[in-house]
Design a protein around this motif. Sequence first.
Motif, PDB file in Angstrom:
ATOM      1  N   GLU A  20      -3.860 -31.045  24.051  1.00 56.85           N
ATOM      2  CA  GLU A  20      -4.622 -30.922  22.790  1.00 56.85           C
ATOM      3  C   GLU A  20      -5.351 -32.210  22.422  1.00 56.85           C
ATOM      4  O   GLU A  20      -6.432 -32.151  21.833  1.00 56.85           O
ATOM      5  CB  GLU A  20      -3.680 -30.515  21.653  1.00 56.85           C
ATOM      6  CG  GLU A  20      -3.121 -29.097  21.834  1.00 56.85           C
ATOM      7  CD  GLU A  20      -2.396 -28.603  20.585  1.00 56.85           C
ATOM      8  OE1 GLU A  20      -2.314 -29.378  19.595  1.00 56.85           O
ATOM      9  OE2 GLU A  20      -1.921 -27.456  20.607  1.00 56.85           O
ATOM     10  N   PHE A  21      -4.766 -33.362  22.739  1.00 50.72           N
ATOM     11  CA  PHE A  21      -5.319 -34.619  22.230  1.00 50.72           C
ATOM     12  C   PHE A  21      -5.735 -35.606  23.311  1.00 50.72           C
ATOM     13  O   PHE A  21      -6.222 -36.696  22.989  1.00 50.72           O
ATOM     14  CB  PHE A  21      -4.318 -35.301  21.290  1.00 50.72           C
ATOM     15  CG  PHE A  21      -3.935 -34.458  20.106  1.00 50.72           C
ATOM     16  CD1 PHE A  21      -4.859 -34.146  19.139  1.00 50.72           C
ATOM     17  CD2 PHE A  21      -2.645 -33.966  19.972  1.00 50.72           C
ATOM     18  CE1 PHE A  21      -4.519 -33.365  18.044  1.00 50.72           C
ATOM     19  CE2 PHE A  21      -2.280 -33.188  18.883  1.00 50.72           C
ATOM     20  CZ  PHE A  21      -3.219 -32.882  17.919  1.00 50.72           C
ATOM     21  N   GLY A  22      -5.524 -35.277  24.580  1.00 52.07           N
ATOM     22  CA  GLY A  22      -5.874 -36.201  25.644  1.00 52.07           C
ATOM     23  C   GLY A  22      -7.359 -36.501  25.694  1.00 52.07           C
ATOM     24  O   GLY A  22      -8.185 -35.644  25.377  1.00 52.07           O
ATOM     25  N   LEU A  60      -8.034 -52.647  22.295  1.00 45.69           N
ATOM     26  CA  LEU A  60      -8.937 -51.498  22.333  1.00 45.69           C
ATOM     27  C   LEU A  60      -8.310 -50.372  23.151  1.00 45.69           C
ATOM     28  O   LEU A  60      -7.869 -50.587  24.287  1.00 45.69           O
ATOM     29  CB  LEU A  60     -10.280 -51.893  22.950  1.00 45.69           C
ATOM     30  CG  LEU A  60     -11.082 -52.957  22.177  1.00 45.69           C
ATOM     31  CD1 LEU A  60     -12.324 -53.350  22.965  1.00 45.69           C
ATOM     32  CD2 LEU A  60     -11.442 -52.457  20.796  1.00 45.69           C
ATOM     33  N   LEU A  61      -8.276 -49.183  22.587  1.00 45.21           N
ATOM     34  CA  LEU A  61      -7.732 -48.014  23.273  1.00 45.21           C
ATOM     35  C   LEU A  61      -8.840 -47.126  23.813  1.00 45.21           C
ATOM     36  O   LEU A  61      -8.731 -46.592  24.920  1.00 45.21           O
ATOM     37  CB  LEU A  61      -6.838 -47.218  22.316  1.00 45.21           C
ATOM     38  CG  LEU A  61      -5.639 -47.986  21.747  1.00 45.21           C
ATOM     39  CD1 LEU A  61      -4.914 -47.146  20.706  1.00 45.21           C
ATOM     40  CD2 LEU A  61      -4.685 -48.403  22.862  1.00 45.21           C
ATOM     41  N   ALA A  79       4.322 -43.581  23.289  1.00 50.54           N
ATOM     42  CA  ALA A  79       4.126 -42.429  24.175  1.00 50.54           C
ATOM     43  C   ALA A  79       2.897 -41.629  23.761  1.00 50.54           C
ATOM     44  O   ALA A  79       2.113 -41.179  24.609  1.00 50.54           O
ATOM     45  CB  ALA A  79       5.372 -41.545  24.164  1.00 50.54           C
ATOM     46  N   CYS A  80       2.698 -41.445  22.456  1.00 49.91           N
ATOM     47  CA  CYS A  80       1.515 -40.731  21.969  1.00 49.91           C
ATOM     48  C   CYS A  80       0.229 -41.433  22.408  1.00 49.91           C
ATOM     49  O   CYS A  80      -0.736 -40.797  22.849  1.00 49.91           O
ATOM     50  CB  CYS A  80       1.553 -40.624  20.444  1.00 49.91           C
ATOM     51  SG  CYS A  80       2.777 -39.467  19.795  1.00 49.91           S
ATOM     52  N   ILE A  81       0.227 -42.755  22.283  1.00 46.52           N
ATOM     53  CA  ILE A  81      -0.953 -43.525  22.695  1.00 46.52           C
ATOM     54  C   ILE A  81      -1.208 -43.353  24.189  1.00 46.52           C
ATOM     55  O   ILE A  81      -2.357 -43.160  24.621  1.00 46.52           O
ATOM     56  CB  ILE A  81      -0.761 -45.013  22.329  1.00 46.52           C
ATOM     57  CG1 ILE A  81      -0.803 -45.188  20.806  1.00 46.52           C
ATOM     58  CG2 ILE A  81      -1.836 -45.882  22.989  1.00 46.52           C
ATOM     59  CD1 ILE A  81      -0.425 -46.576  20.334  1.00 46.52           C
ATOM     60  N   MET A  82      -0.160 -43.398  25.002  1.00 41.36           N
ATOM     61  CA  MET A  82      -0.327 -43.238  26.454  1.00 41.36           C
ATOM     62  C   MET A  82      -0.774 -41.825  26.815  1.00 41.36           C
ATOM     63  O   MET A  82      -1.617 -41.645  27.699  1.00 41.36           O
ATOM     64  CB  MET A  82       0.986 -43.580  27.161  1.00 41.36           C
ATOM     65  CG  MET A  82       1.352 -45.042  27.116  1.00 41.36           C
ATOM     66  SD  MET A  82       2.917 -45.369  27.988  1.00 41.36           S
ATOM     67  CE  MET A  82       3.021 -47.147  27.845  1.00 41.36           C
ATOM     68  N   LEU A  83      -0.200 -40.825  26.161  1.00 41.11           N
ATOM     69  CA  LEU A  83      -0.611 -39.446  26.428  1.00 41.11           C
ATOM     70  C   LEU A  83      -2.068 -39.238  26.039  1.00 41.11           C
ATOM     71  O   LEU A  83      -2.787 -38.481  26.687  1.00 41.11           O
ATOM     72  CB  LEU A  83       0.283 -38.473  25.655  1.00 41.11           C
ATOM     73  CG  LEU A  83       1.721 -38.325  26.160  1.00 41.11           C
ATOM     74  CD1 LEU A  83       2.571 -37.593  25.124  1.00 41.11           C
ATOM     75  CD2 LEU A  83       1.763 -37.574  27.499  1.00 41.11           C
ATOM     76  N   HIS A  84      -2.488 -39.912  24.980  1.00 41.78           N
ATOM     77  CA  HIS A  84      -3.850 -39.751  24.471  1.00 41.78           C
ATOM     78  C   HIS A  84      -4.877 -40.536  25.280  1.00 41.78           C
ATOM     79  O   HIS A  84      -5.988 -40.056  25.518  1.00 41.78           O
ATOM     80  CB  HIS A  84      -3.885 -40.213  23.016  1.00 41.78           C
ATOM     81  CG  HIS A  84      -5.052 -39.685  22.230  1.00 41.78           C
ATOM     82  ND1 HIS A  84      -5.017 -39.544  20.869  1.00 41.78           N
ATOM     83  CD2 HIS A  84      -6.281 -39.271  22.605  1.00 41.78           C
ATOM     84  CE1 HIS A  84      -6.169 -39.070  20.449  1.00 41.78           C
ATOM     85  NE2 HIS A  84      -6.955 -38.904  21.485  1.00 41.78           N
ATOM     86  N   HIS A  85      -4.502 -41.729  25.733  1.00 42.57           N
ATOM     87  CA  HIS A  85      -5.504 -42.648  26.274  1.00 42.57           C
ATOM     88  C   HIS A  85      -5.264 -43.086  27.717  1.00 42.57           C
ATOM     89  O   HIS A  85      -5.897 -44.040  28.175  1.00 42.57           O
ATOM     90  CB  HIS A  85      -5.578 -43.897  25.399  1.00 42.57           C
ATOM     91  CG  HIS A  85      -6.046 -43.642  24.005  1.00 42.57           C
ATOM     92  ND1 HIS A  85      -5.195 -43.555  22.934  1.00 42.57           N
ATOM     93  CD2 HIS A  85      -7.293 -43.420  23.503  1.00 42.57           C
ATOM     94  CE1 HIS A  85      -5.880 -43.319  21.839  1.00 42.57           C
ATOM     95  NE2 HIS A  85      -7.153 -43.236  22.149  1.00 42.57           N
TER      96      HIS A  85
END
Length: 303
Positions: free
Chosen positions: A298-300, A27-28, A254-260
Motif C-alpha cells: 500500500e505504501f511502498g 533524506l528518504l 521498519a515502516c521507513i524501510m518498507l516504504h523507502h
Amino acid sequence: MTTLKIKPEKGDPSDVIQFFPKYNIQLLCCRHWWLENWEYTELSFPYWRIYHNNAEGAKIIYNDTEYSLSPNQIILIPPNTSYATRLYDHEIPKEGFSLEGGRVDLNADRQKTSSKPSLLHLFIHFNIGIPYDNISPGIFSFELTEHLQSKLQRIKNHLSKDHKFFSFHISLVIKALIADLLTELPESNWDLISKDHRIISCLRYIEENLADNLSNPILADKAKMATNAFIRLFSNEVGISVQKYVRNKRIDRACIMLHHSNLSIDEIALKTGFADRYHFSRIFKQSTSISPARYRKEFGMST
C-alpha cells in the motif's frame, strides 16, 4: 609607536567552550509525480513530509480542518501527524486509499492524453533524528517566496532528468530547502521528549543501535545509572516504558524501510532487532493493524 601582533597559541582565541545540538537531515525520498487521485483515509508516518503542487485542487484534512495546497504555498508536516487527503471533489474512501499517479518524466505522454484532471505534486520525506523528530504534530503552510521557489525549481529540473541519483550539489539544495522551512517553525513548537541529558543520550543510542540488544540493564549502563532508577526516570520523562519505546522505534524504522527501500522483510526484521521474520510480522501487525507485506504493497515507493 609599534603595535605588536601576538599570534594566539590556539586556532580559536576564545576560552569559552561552545555546545551545539546534534542533528542530521536524512533524506528518504524526493519525487515529482503527476496525480489524478490522492484520496487517503489516513496518512501518518514516522518522518517529515514536504508538499508542493503546481495547481489548485488538493486538500489535507487535519483535526476537522481543511488545508488547501496551492502553487503559492509549501507544506511542512512533522512525523506522526495523522491526516486525510483528497483531490478536487473526489470522495475519500471509508477505508484505505485511492491513488492514481506516477513520475512526471515517465508519464509525460499519459499526462497529455488523459481526460481526467491532474496536477503535479512534489514531495520530500526526511528525518532529522532524536529528539527533534518528536515535535508536536500539525500542518504548517508557508508562503512560497522567490528564495524557496528557486530551490524548488532546481529540484524539479533535476527530477525531470534523473529520479534515482542525486549529486552532492542537488542534495545540498534539498537540505537547504528543508532547513529554510524548519527555521520558520516557532521555537515554542519544538516539543522535545526530555531535557535530561542522560535520557537524550539514551534515545540517540537506541536510534543508532536498533539491531542490537537494548535490554534495560544495557541502556541503564549507557546512561550511567542503576537499572531501577533508570527505568523510573525514563518512564517519567518519556511517558512510556523503556521497552515499549524501543519496540515503537523498531516499528517506526521498519515502516521507513518498507516504504523507502527494497530490502526483504527478513532483512528488515534483522536490521530492526527482531528475532526473525515471524516475530517481526506479529509485532508489526499488533502495532499497525496490517502485515508488513500489506504495508509495503500500500505504501511502498518503488515507482
